[in-house]
Motif scaffolding. Structure first.
Motif, short mmCIF file in Angstrom:
data_model
loop_
_atom_site.label_atom_id
_atom_site.label_comp_id
_atom_site.label_asym_id
_atom_site.label_seq_id
_atom_site.Cartn_x
_atom_site.Cartn_y
_atom_site.Cartn_z
N LEU A 200 -24.50 48.59 19.24
CA LEU A 200 -23.39 49.55 19.23
C LEU A 200 -22.45 49.21 20.37
CD1 LEU A 200 -22.17 52.23 18.09
CD2 LEU A 200 -23.48 53.42 19.86
N TYR A 201 -21.14 49.13 20.05
CA TYR A 201 -20.13 48.92 21.07
C TYR A 201 -19.10 50.02 20.98
CZ TYR A 201 -16.44 46.99 23.94
OH TYR A 201 -15.48 46.83 24.91
N ASP A 202 -18.97 50.78 22.06
CA ASP A 202 -18.07 51.93 22.11
C ASP A 202 -17.38 51.91 23.47
OD1 ASP A 202 -16.77 54.33 21.98
OD2 ASP A 202 -18.58 55.57 21.95
N ALA A 203 -16.26 51.23 23.56
CA ALA A 203 -15.59 51.02 24.85
C ALA A 203 -15.16 52.33 25.50
CB ALA A 203 -14.38 50.11 24.65
N ALA A 204 -14.76 53.33 24.70
CA ALA A 204 -14.26 54.59 25.26
C ALA A 204 -15.37 55.60 25.52
CB ALA A 204 -13.23 55.20 24.32
N GLY A 205 -16.60 55.31 25.06
CA GLY A 205 -17.68 56.29 25.21
C GLY A 205 -18.91 55.71 25.85
N LEU A 206 -19.92 55.42 25.05
CA LEU A 206 -21.21 54.97 25.55
C LEU A 206 -21.16 53.59 26.17
CD1 LEU A 206 -24.30 55.63 25.65
CD2 LEU A 206 -24.48 54.42 23.46
N GLY A 207 -20.24 52.75 25.74
CA GLY A 207 -20.22 51.37 26.19
C GLY A 207 -20.94 50.48 25.19
N PHE A 208 -21.79 49.60 25.71
CA PHE A 208 -22.54 48.68 24.85
C PHE A 208 -24.02 49.03 24.91
CE2 PHE A 208 -25.21 44.85 24.67
CZ PHE A 208 -24.95 44.44 23.37
N GLU A 209 -24.67 49.10 23.76
CA GLU A 209 -26.12 49.33 23.72
C GLU A 209 -26.75 48.41 22.68
OE1 GLU A 209 -29.56 52.78 23.12
OE2 GLU A 209 -27.44 53.36 23.24
N VAL A 210 -27.85 47.79 23.08
CA VAL A 210 -28.68 47.01 22.17
C VAL A 210 -30.04 47.68 22.14
CG1 VAL A 210 -29.29 45.38 24.03
CG2 VAL A 210 -29.66 44.75 21.62
N ASP A 211 -30.60 47.81 20.95
CA ASP A 211 -31.80 48.62 20.76
C ASP A 211 -32.70 47.95 19.74
OD1 ASP A 211 -33.03 51.66 20.66
OD2 ASP A 211 -32.94 50.77 18.66
N TYR A 212 -33.99 47.90 20.06
CA TYR A 212 -34.99 47.40 19.10
C TYR A 212 -35.94 48.53 18.74
CZ TYR A 212 -39.41 45.50 17.46
OH TYR A 212 -40.55 45.30 16.75
N THR A 213 -36.16 48.72 17.45
CA THR A 213 -37.06 49.76 16.95
C THR A 213 -37.96 49.15 15.89
OG1 THR A 213 -35.37 51.46 17.29
CG2 THR A 213 -37.21 52.02 15.87
N GLY A 214 -39.24 49.38 16.03
CA GLY A 214 -40.16 48.83 15.04
C GLY A 214 -41.57 49.30 15.27
N GLY A 215 -42.53 48.53 14.81
CA GLY A 215 -43.93 48.87 14.95
C GLY A 215 -44.78 48.04 14.02
N PHE A 216 -46.09 48.20 14.15
CA PHE A 216 -47.01 47.43 13.31
C PHE A 216 -48.32 48.20 13.16
CE2 PHE A 216 -47.72 46.20 17.69
CZ PHE A 216 -49.10 46.16 17.81
N ASP A 217 -49.02 47.93 12.08
CA ASP A 217 -50.32 48.51 11.83
C ASP A 217 -51.38 47.60 12.42
OD1 ASP A 217 -49.64 50.86 10.26
OD2 ASP A 217 -48.98 49.45 8.72
N ALA A 218 -52.03 48.07 13.50
CA ALA A 218 -53.10 47.29 14.10
C ALA A 218 -54.35 47.33 13.23
CB ALA A 218 -53.42 47.81 15.50
N SER A 219 -54.53 48.41 12.49
CA SER A 219 -55.61 48.55 11.53
C SER A 219 -55.19 49.60 10.51
CB SER A 219 -56.92 48.95 12.22
OG SER A 219 -56.84 50.28 12.72
N GLU A 220 -56.09 49.95 9.61
CA GLU A 220 -55.75 50.94 8.59
C GLU A 220 -55.43 52.29 9.19
OE1 GLU A 220 -57.72 52.90 4.53
OE2 GLU A 220 -58.70 51.23 5.57
N ASP A 221 -56.09 52.63 10.32
CA ASP A 221 -55.93 53.95 10.95
C ASP A 221 -55.13 53.91 12.25
OD1 ASP A 221 -57.56 55.17 8.95
OD2 ASP A 221 -59.34 54.45 10.02
N PHE A 222 -54.76 52.73 12.73
CA PHE A 222 -54.15 52.59 14.05
C PHE A 222 -52.77 51.95 13.92
CE2 PHE A 222 -54.33 50.42 18.43
CZ PHE A 222 -53.78 51.53 19.05
N PHE A 223 -51.73 52.69 14.34
CA PHE A 223 -50.34 52.23 14.27
C PHE A 223 -49.75 52.23 15.67
CE2 PHE A 223 -45.80 53.38 14.16
CZ PHE A 223 -45.30 52.29 13.46
N VAL A 224 -48.91 51.24 15.96
CA VAL A 224 -48.22 51.15 17.25
C VAL A 224 -46.72 51.05 17.00
CG1 VAL A 224 -47.93 49.90 19.41
CG2 VAL A 224 -50.19 50.01 18.33
N GLY A 225 -45.98 52.07 17.43
CA GLY A 225 -44.52 52.03 17.35
C GLY A 225 -43.93 51.51 18.64
N ILE A 226 -42.74 50.90 18.54
CA ILE A 226 -42.09 50.29 19.70
C ILE A 226 -40.60 50.63 19.70
CG2 ILE A 226 -41.66 48.13 20.94
CD1 ILE A 226 -43.89 46.86 19.25
N ASN A 227 -40.09 50.95 20.88
CA ASN A 227 -38.65 51.14 21.06
C ASN A 227 -38.25 50.59 22.42
OD1 ASN A 227 -36.37 53.98 21.36
ND2 ASN A 227 -35.97 51.92 20.64
#
Length: 328
Positions: A200-227
């Motif tokens: 996102l690039y917003d020169a008049a407001g927030l500025g510049f932001e880079v963001d990673y969002t995701g996750g993975f299933d370590a097992s059938e019952d165990f999930f790890v989200g990432i931001n």
């Protein structure tokens, strides 16, 4: 003979009407939403009129408190449709200046291309405004410092079974009712198999932001989200990372931890303050629609941002929240 002719004409007319009905796009109307309320108390600080709480959005008042009511109505006919998302209550008021959390129309140009025009919640970040969409009830520092909503035009492209792309142009970040100064922001999202890189690039407001969002299933019952995110606006900004490990103990109970490191940055400050947040949340589902969330949270700052039970400045704050969320 006349009876046979009449019967034939009736059959032809019936067939034509049936074909017309088959070619008429089906109208789809959906109605859903949620309501939530909570109880919050500090474990290492007084519970008084000072309302001592972490410097994050929502769930920050003491005692029994209201969250928000969320009502989403959507309509679709053929390749076009619209969504009206209304919010009521303190959480909704803090997130949106009006009851209109989202209000947009969309047009599916093809199976792989969709245009959306109006106000919609941000594409950046792991967490969302409505608590029904989050595992933890309280919110992170990354969510609280990032954008909430955009008003503008975006195009979503399905590039393949795994890849997706979004491109958009918006008003200044979180200025959603109109454009007051003629400035615009641009954004993009590249998705691959549930992992998203957001810009996102917003020169008049927030500025510049880079963001990673995701996750993975370590097992059938165990999930790890990432931001993880980094934002800069002429030397002022922040960066941080959140991990969301969640383990399903049973079909109805899941326990999860949000571990966060967050740091502000400023050219005018020699030692930028930082915070480490640990939030342990349980999620109990009752009859599919009611969710009870007990939550213990510990915020540890590099500065004396809190006070303890003796009214002395301290770097940490422990708190407890019990929330109830009903989805319909």
């Amino acid at each position: 003979m006349k009876q046979l002719l009449t019967l034939s004409l009736l059959l032809v007319a019936t067939t034509l009407f049936a074909q017309e009905d088959a070619n008429t796009p089906e109208k789809k109307f959906a109605f859903e939403g949620s309501v939530d309320a909570y109880y919050r108390t500090n474990l290492t600080a007084p519970n008084d009129e000072n309302q001592i709480a972490p410097a994050t959005s929502f769930a920050d008042t003491g005692g029994f408190s209201l969250g928000m009511g969320n009502i989403i109505a959507s309509y679709e006919k053929g390749r076009v449709g619209a969504v009206a998302d209304l919010v009521f209550g303190p959480r909704g008021e803090a997130a949106s200046a009006t009851v209109l959390n989202q209000l947009f129309a969309f047009y599916n140009i093809s199976e792989n291309t969709k245009l959306t025009l109006g106000k919609f919640n941000t594409f950046l970040g792991y967490e969302v405004i409505a608590p029904a969409g989050n595992f933890n009830y309280s919110t992170s520092y990354l969510f609280s410092n990032g954008p909430f909503s955009h008003t503008g035009l975006k195009a979503d492209f399905t590039l393949s079974e795994d890849f997706s792309l979004m491109l958009g142009v918006f008003n200044q970040t979180d200025v959603t009712e109109f454009n007051p100064d003629g400035s615009y922001a641009v954004g993009a999202q590249l998705g691959y198999d549930g992992q998203y890189l957001n810009l996102l690039y917003d020169a008049a407001g927030l500025g510049f932001e880079v963001d990673y969002t995701g996750g993975f299933d370590a097992s059938e019952d165990f999930f790890v989200g990432i931001n993880a995110a980094y934002a800069d606006n002429d030397g002022e900004g922040f960066y941080g990372v959140d991990l969301y490990p969640q383990y399903g103990i049973s079909d109805t109970f899941t326990i999860g931890l949000r571990g966060e490191y967050f740091q502000t940055q400023s050219e005018s400050v020699d030692d930028d303050p930082s915070v480490i947040g640990l939030t342990l949340t349980g999620s109990l589902v009752i009859d599919e629609d009611l969710i009870i969330k007990p939550e213990f949270r510990l915020d540890s700052s590099s500065e004396d941002d809190f006070i303890d039970t003796d009214l002395m400045a301290t770097k940490s704050l422990g708190s407890f929240v019990l929330a109830a969320i009903y989805k319909f």
